[in-house]
Each structure stands twice: as structure tokens, then as C-alpha cells.
Scaffold this motif. Structure first.
Motif, PDB file in Angstrom:
ATOM      1  N   THR A  75     -14.269 -92.329  18.874  1.00 49.56           N
ATOM      2  CA  THR A  75     -15.075 -91.678  19.911  1.00 49.56           C
ATOM      3  C   THR A  75     -15.349 -90.218  19.538  1.00 49.56           C
ATOM      4  O   THR A  75     -16.485 -89.739  19.675  1.00 49.56           O
ATOM      5  CB  THR A  75     -14.347 -91.749  21.273  1.00 49.56           C
ATOM      6  OG1 THR A  75     -14.095 -93.118  21.580  1.00 49.56           O
ATOM      7  CG2 THR A  75     -15.184 -91.119  22.375  1.00 49.56           C
ATOM      8  N   ALA A  76     -14.328 -89.541  19.045  1.00 49.67           N
ATOM      9  CA  ALA A  76     -14.497 -88.136  18.660  1.00 49.67           C
ATOM     10  C   ALA A  76     -15.544 -88.000  17.550  1.00 49.67           C
ATOM     11  O   ALA A  76     -16.409 -87.120  17.595  1.00 49.67           O
ATOM     12  CB  ALA A  76     -13.160 -87.558  18.201  1.00 49.67           C
ATOM     13  N   TYR A  88      -0.005 -88.338   9.580  1.00 52.66           N
ATOM     14  CA  TYR A  88      -0.770 -87.244  10.220  1.00 52.66           C
ATOM     15  C   TYR A  88      -1.658 -87.738  11.356  1.00 52.66           C
ATOM     16  O   TYR A  88      -2.471 -86.974  11.874  1.00 52.66           O
ATOM     17  CB  TYR A  88      -1.635 -86.458   9.219  1.00 52.66           C
ATOM     18  CG  TYR A  88      -0.870 -85.800   8.098  1.00 52.66           C
ATOM     19  CD1 TYR A  88       0.316 -85.145   8.329  1.00 52.66           C
ATOM     20  CD2 TYR A  88      -1.363 -85.831   6.792  1.00 52.66           C
ATOM     21  CE1 TYR A  88       1.017 -84.550   7.290  1.00 52.66           C
ATOM     22  CE2 TYR A  88      -0.677 -85.234   5.749  1.00 52.66           C
ATOM     23  CZ  TYR A  88       0.521 -84.606   5.999  1.00 52.66           C
ATOM     24  OH  TYR A  88       1.204 -84.023   4.982  1.00 52.66           O
ATOM     25  N   SER A  89      -1.556 -89.034  11.721  1.00 54.53           N
ATOM     26  CA  SER A  89      -2.355 -89.532  12.844  1.00 54.53           C
ATOM     27  C   SER A  89      -1.756 -89.029  14.155  1.00 54.53           C
ATOM     28  O   SER A  89      -0.547 -89.161  14.387  1.00 54.53           O
ATOM     29  CB  SER A  89      -2.378 -91.066  12.847  1.00 54.53           C
ATOM     30  OG  SER A  89      -3.102 -91.542  11.731  1.00 54.53           O
ATOM     31  N   SER A  90      -2.611 -88.477  14.981  1.00 49.10           N
ATOM     32  CA  SER A  90      -2.135 -87.968  16.271  1.00 49.10           C
ATOM     33  C   SER A  90      -2.924 -88.587  17.431  1.00 49.10           C
ATOM     34  O   SER A  90      -2.757 -88.201  18.583  1.00 49.10           O
ATOM     35  CB  SER A  90      -2.289 -86.447  16.310  1.00 49.10           C
ATOM     36  OG  SER A  90      -3.635 -86.099  16.019  1.00 49.10           O
ATOM     37  N   MET A  91      -3.827 -89.513  17.098  1.00 52.21           N
ATOM     38  CA  MET A  91      -4.662 -90.144  18.109  1.00 52.21           C
ATOM     39  C   MET A  91      -4.617 -91.656  17.918  1.00 52.21           C
ATOM     40  O   MET A  91      -4.201 -92.141  16.867  1.00 52.21           O
ATOM     41  CB  MET A  91      -6.138 -89.713  17.956  1.00 52.21           C
ATOM     42  CG  MET A  91      -6.381 -88.243  17.762  1.00 52.21           C
ATOM     43  SD  MET A  91      -8.005 -87.953  16.997  1.00 52.21           S
ATOM     44  CE  MET A  91      -8.952 -87.488  18.410  1.00 52.21           C
ATOM     45  N   PHE A 133      -5.887 -90.660  11.894  1.00 51.44           N
ATOM     46  CA  PHE A 133      -6.565 -90.510  13.189  1.00 51.44           C
ATOM     47  C   PHE A 133      -6.180 -89.151  13.759  1.00 51.44           C
ATOM     48  O   PHE A 133      -5.250 -89.043  14.568  1.00 51.44           O
ATOM     49  CB  PHE A 133      -6.168 -91.640  14.147  1.00 51.44           C
ATOM     50  CG  PHE A 133      -6.544 -93.011  13.661  1.00 51.44           C
ATOM     51  CD1 PHE A 133      -7.703 -93.225  12.923  1.00 51.44           C
ATOM     52  CD2 PHE A 133      -5.741 -94.114  13.958  1.00 51.44           C
ATOM     53  CE1 PHE A 133      -8.060 -94.485  12.482  1.00 51.44           C
ATOM     54  CE2 PHE A 133      -6.090 -95.385  13.514  1.00 51.44           C
ATOM     55  CZ  PHE A 133      -7.245 -95.569  12.772  1.00 51.44           C
ATOM     56  N   SER A 134      -6.870 -88.120  13.310  1.00 56.07           N
ATOM     57  CA  SER A 134      -6.537 -86.755  13.721  1.00 56.07           C
ATOM     58  C   SER A 134      -7.821 -86.002  14.065  1.00 56.07           C
ATOM     59  O   SER A 134      -8.917 -86.385  13.624  1.00 56.07           O
ATOM     60  CB  SER A 134      -5.798 -86.019  12.600  1.00 56.07           C
ATOM     61  OG  SER A 134      -6.671 -85.788  11.511  1.00 56.07           O
ATOM     62  N   ALA A 147     -11.471 -86.154  12.186  1.00 55.23           N
ATOM     63  CA  ALA A 147     -12.668 -86.485  12.986  1.00 55.23           C
ATOM     64  C   ALA A 147     -13.747 -85.421  12.794  1.00 55.23           C
ATOM     65  O   ALA A 147     -14.934 -85.743  12.619  1.00 55.23           O
ATOM     66  CB  ALA A 147     -12.293 -86.619  14.462  1.00 55.23           C
ATOM     67  N   ARG A 148     -13.338 -84.163  12.819  1.00 54.50           N
ATOM     68  CA  ARG A 148     -14.321 -83.078  12.608  1.00 54.50           C
ATOM     69  C   ARG A 148     -14.925 -83.162  11.201  1.00 54.50           C
ATOM     70  O   ARG A 148     -16.129 -82.972  11.012  1.00 54.50           O
ATOM     71  CB  ARG A 148     -13.649 -81.708  12.803  1.00 54.50           C
ATOM     72  CG  ARG A 148     -13.451 -81.300  14.255  1.00 54.50           C
ATOM     73  CD  ARG A 148     -13.149 -79.803  14.355  1.00 54.50           C
ATOM     74  NE  ARG A 148     -11.969 -79.416  13.581  1.00 54.50           N
ATOM     75  CZ  ARG A 148     -10.722 -79.449  14.062  1.00 54.50           C
ATOM     76  NH1 ARG A 148     -10.489 -79.837  15.298  1.00 54.50           N
ATOM     77  NH2 ARG A 148      -9.707 -79.090  13.291  1.00 54.50           N
TER      78      ARG A 148
END
Lengths: 324, 241
Positions: free
Chosen positions: A203-204, A193-196, A157-158, A162-163
Motif C-alpha cells: 500500500t505504501a 529489517y521488515s517492520s511492516m 517490508f520497511s 517502500a520509499r
């Protein structure tokens, strides 16, 4: 009386219909489905009946006819892509009587590998054939380095991930020439590496790619139980205006983990969460999935009928609340 | 290498069983959900891959019994799934089995049995239309001609896979024609006789099978009866009036 408009922005821009309450078409039920379909093609008009946004006709719970009890069917896209024979024969018969939506498992939208054009070509062909108003797959990866894992695997979740997913989702939608709805998967471990949070990540992706959301309510519940989170807060945190469809399914509790196995009836807490969603956004196209220890067709139809009744009750409550 | 590239490279190696979870954690860092849950994904992927193979190769599994899982693991190491269609995971299994010493030791005919099961699936789902478009006599477009060294088809139809003790199929070279009956959409098979092969080959070459058969020495009545029989069982379509 005010009526809450369903997903105004996304539904209006992409003409997403409300299809009602459906079941997944599975090979085990081919004979039963063929038997339960009307002998003559139905008179439902895909241009005028459902796809204008009108609600499906009221259903007769005492009928033995499939079309009297189920509004639409969902298929696993890959089971019909590039295949003929009996699977396609049964699909063709079903499509004569009700809308069909394709739900894929191997788009692998998060994969590091290039999108597979063979896959997308066959998917587009299937969507054209069944006049699918949109198509769906999962917000995950299922392949990497030219190996297909055939499982729905969570991404970190990064922002970077997402991009990456959003860029590929746009490419896929361009290729298939239809809106894509991405489903929230069940995940058992948060990846390094998840930061969200999951909701933030979803959502992103959805906002960046301008995708619809196929909201799996069972997955929301399973994830929240497994990770100690609040499902209502999750619903607060995702763009509900992008929800175009709902999945309901069963899961099992292994003690150390709840497993999203689609092997049982929808559980009471998941029905309650579904009702909460309908109170928030109104009736929404819904399907009940059942992929392991698949019961008789009648059991699946009963689950779809519970979904219809649950949504009806929740929507009535919501409307009454708004009137007050 | 950015985080995402390193993530996929490491997870790929882990998910196909090349590295343990400890190595993953040392390269990517731990999951906040704990090692047990992180490692669970290897089990899920393995179960998925083995599940597809079990569905495709039920008879083969019955014969190999406890050895089947080990065979599948060795096969998947040699041929990691590289296609989006899950059943394609098993596409190369029959040929691979013919060269797997452990499987051959248990049943020398195991490759033939797996070939039968694979093509039963291929023919059942063949995407070509079931209705013939040409007028006149045509070959069922789903037909596959397969060489066998053992009488696996006869063994299966006589119910031998369920027999205890199980002698296995007899050694016999044969060519099997597998096809989907356009009326029932079920997979059927027919052992090819020399005359059948001649008729099939002539149709594949765009020739008149009756003319080819009579030129090869058959009398017209025998050749006509053979064609009628192949039409009756659904291997040939005859759309002429």
C-alpha cells in the motif's frame, strides 16, 4: 440497481480498460496460436472497442477459434524486447486480433542499481508497438550490484524500502510514458529489517508512486498459507481501487512450503478467493499464467473460460445482494 | 551504511554463492520465517541460472552429462549474469568452454558445439527485419559467419549427438554461414565455399558480386549459378524484377 464502479480513481485517471479474460502467450503454443487465429485481421478497434471501457463481446465456448474464446493475451516483455524473427512474427499476428499487455520480470524496481535505460528504452518501444494501455512488473528486486538473479526476490517490508521502490517506479513510469502496475510477489521468507506487513508495504509503495496493482490471487493464497495469514484480511488491507489486472496460476505444496511454480491448474481455494475479489470490485481484467509443464493450448483456454464463468457468477451474486 | 544498502550487499554475496546463510543471518539478523526458507532463495536463483543454460545448450549438456552442472557453476562464478535478458547469461559460455580444462578433456570440440547452439539462438531471434529493403541483390541481414575447428554442423545434421557410443565430430576447419530463412523464420546454415565467401564479402562491401567473381577468375555462368543458388536457399535476397 446499483452497479459498483470499477476502480474509479485509478481507472478513470489513467483510462485503464477492462480487457476481459486472457492467457499468456508462450513459445510452446506458437504453432497452435497461429493455427487458431482467424485468417484475416480482426475488426476489433483498439480505440473504440476495449479502450473506452466497454466489456469484450460475449464468447462462444464451442468455437475452435482463439478469438472466440480468449479476449486478450499477456506476454513476458523480455521475450520480445530487442528480438525479431518468429517470436515477433507471432506477436504481430496476435496483435492484429486482440489486445496484448506486456508483463515484465526484470525491471528490478527494488534494485539498488540505477534503472537500466537500455531496458526501459526497449520496453517503451514494445509498449508503443502493441499500443499497451499500461505495463506491469513485480514489486521486488531481481538484480543487485550488477548481477541479475533472474528471480523475483522479496524486499524488506520497511518504510525505507517502500520509499526507494516508489521513487524508482515514478522514474520508470516517466520513461515509459504509461501507467505501471506492480504485482504482489510470492515470498517464502520475510526479509530481515521488515517492520511492516506485506499489505502495508504494498500500500505504501502504490500510494506513494501512484501505481496500479496487478493482484496475483495465487500469490495472495500461497503467501497466506506459507505465513499463516488470512487472505480475506489481506484483501481488506490493500487498496483495491488500484487493482487493474488479476493473475491466476497454479502452485504446488511441498509440505514445508507452498511453491508458486505456475505448473498446474488454478486450485479450488484460489478460484474461491478470485470470486471473493470480484464480489468486492466487480469484473477485472484477468489472465491465467502457466509457465512450467505447460499443457496444450486448449487446457489454458479452458482455465480462462473458468475465470470468465467464475467472475460472472460472483458478479451476479454481488449484484443480487446489492439489489436486496 | 544504511539498512537497505547492507541488505543488498549481503544478499548479493549470498545469492551468488559467496557466503552461506549463517553469515547472512549474522550480518542482517534472522528471517522470522526461519533459516530454511531464507536459504531457499539461493537454490531458486541457482536453479534459474542453470535452467537458462540448459535451455540454450541442450546438445552441450548431452555431451558433458554429469559434468555440465559443474561447468555451468564455474562459468557463472567467472561471469555472473549481468544483463536483464536472461539468455544473455550464456553469451560468453562458448568462449569460456574453450579454456575450461575439464570440459576440453571430455570433448575437445565442446567450444565449437556451444558456439553452434548460441548462434542458433542469436540468429533465430535477430531483431533485424526479415524483409529486404534495398532493391536488387542483398545479403540476408541475420547472417553470421562463424569459424569452426570441428565439423559440428555436419555432426549435428547427421544425428550424431544422439549416437551411442558417440565419436564426436571430425577435426576440420570450416566457415559456417548461419542465417534465418525469411520465409520459414527458422535458422539455417551453409558451409562457406571460396566462391560463397567471395560473393558474401563483395555484398558486404557494397560491390557487385558478379563483377567481383568474374574478376577473380570465375566464368559468368558459374558465378550467376552460385548467386541463384544462394538466393534459392535464402542467404541472398533478390528484389530486382
Amino acid at each position: 440497481m446499483t452497479t459498483k464502479t470499477l476502480n474509479p480513481s485509478f481507472v478513470d485517471r489513467f483510462h485503464i480498460p477492462f480487457l476481459g479474460y486472457g492467457i499468456g502467450l508462450r513459445r510452446k503454443h506458437f504453432d497452435a496460436v497461429l493455427h487458431a487465429l482467424p485468417k484475416e485481421p480482426s475488426h476489433w478497434n483498439r480505440d473504440k472497442t476495449f479502450f473506452s471501457g466497454n466489456s469484450p463481446a460475449p464468447k462462444d465456448n464451442h468455437s475452435t477459434g482463439l478469438c472466440d474464446r480468449v479476449d486478450w493475451m499477456e506476454i513476458v516483455s523480455e521475450n520480445y524486447m530487442g528480438f525479431g524473427g518468429r517470436p515477433m512474427f507471432v506477436l504481430d499476428r496476435c496483435a492484429e486480433h486482440m489486445p496484448i499487455l506486456p508483463h515484465g520480470v526484470n525491471l528490478s524496481i527494488g534494485s539498488p542499481d540505477p534503472l537500466c535505460t537500455d531496458y526501459l528504452t526497449k520496453l517503451k518501444s514494445l509498449c508503443d508497438k502493441i499500443h499497451a494501455p499500461f505495463w506491469s512488473d513485480h514489486c521486488c528486486y531481481s538484480s543487485a550490484g550488477n548481477v541479475y538473479f533472474h528471480d523475483l526476490l522479496p524486499l524488506p517490508f520497511s518504510e525505507e524500502a517502500a520509499r526507494h521502490v516508489a521513487r524508482r517506479a515514478k522514474q520508470a513510469m516517466d520513461y515509459v510514458e504509461r501507467p505501471l502496475a506492480l504485482e504482489n510477489i510470492s515470498y517464502y521468507a520475510k526479509m530481515p529489517y521488515s517492520s511492516m506487513q506485506e499489505a502495508e508495504f504494498l500500500t505504501a509503495v502504490l500510494e506513494d508512486a501512484d501505481c496500479g496493482l496487478l493482484l496475483d490471487i495465487n500469490n495472495v493464497y500461497v503467501n497466506c498459507q506459507n505465513h499463516g495469514e488470512d487472505p480475506n484480511l489481506f484483501l481488506d488491507s490493500i487498496p483495491l481501487s488500484r487493482v487493474v489486472q488479476v493473475h491466476l496460476a497454479g502452485h504446488r505444496d511441498e509440505g514445508w512450503l507452498r511453491i508458486d511454480d505456475h505448473g498446474s491448474a488454478v486450485s479450488a481455494p484460489v478460484w474461491a478467493l478470485y470470486a471473493e475479489l470480484v464480489r468486492r470490485i466487480g469484473p477485472i481484467t484477468t489472465v491465467v499464467e502457466w509457465d512450467n509443464q505447460i499443457p496444450e493450448l486448449s487446457v489454458l483456454i479452458q482455465q480462462a473460460e473458468i475465470a470468465r464463468e467464475t467472475a460472472k457468477a460472483a458478479h451476479t451474486t454481488q449484484s443480487a445482494g446489492e439489489q436486496r | 551504511m544504511n539498512h537497505l544498502d547492507l541488505f543488498f550487499q549481503t544478499m548479493r554475496a549470498f545469492l551468488v554463492g559467496q557466503i552461506p546463510i549463517d553469515t547472512v543471518e549474522s550480518q542482517l539478523g534472522p528471517s522470522s520465517s526461519g533459516s530454511r526458507r531464507f536459504a531457499f532463495y539461493r537454490t531458486l536463483v541457482r536453479n534459474d541460472h542453470h535452467g537458462f543454460m540448459e535451455k540454450l545448450y541442450g546438445f552441450t549438456q548431452d555431451v558433458l552429462q554429469d559434468h555440465f552442472s559443474g561447468c555451468v557453476s564455474r562459468y557463472l562464478t567467472a561471469h555472473p549474469p549481468d544483463h536483464w535478458e536472461p539468455n544473455q547469461t550464456g553469451a560468453r559460455f562458448p568462449e569460456w568452454l574453450r579454456h575450461d580444462s575439464e570440459a576440453i578433456l571430455i570433448a575437445p570440440w565442446i567450444g565449437d558445439l556451444a558456439q553452434y547452439e548460441w548462434f542458433e539462438f542469436v540468429v533465430y531471434t535477430d531483431p533485424t527485419p526479415d524483409n529486404p529493403v534495398e532493391s536488387g541483390l542483398s545479403l540476408n541481414s541475420t547472417m553470421r559467419a562463424l569459424k569452426f575447428e570441428f565439423d559440428v554442423p555436419g555432426w549435428i545434421t547427421s544425428g550424431r549427438p544422439l549416437a551411442e557410443p558417440n565419436p564426436g565430430p571430425a577435426r576440420r576447419d570450416l566457415i559456417l554461414l548461419m542465417y534465418r530463412d525469411s520465409r520459414t523464420l527458422q535458422c539455417k546454415f551453409l558451409e562457406a565455399t571460396p566462391w560463397t565467401q567471395l560473393i558474401v564479402t563483395s555484398l558486404e562491401n557494397g560491390d557487385d558480386p558478379l563483377r567481383v567473381a568474374t574478376a577473380a577468375g570465375a566464368d559468368a555462368e558459374t558465378a550467376t549459378q552460385a548467386i541463384l543458388e544462394l538466393t534459392r536457399v535464402g542467404l541472398l535476397h533478390n528484389t530486382s524484377s
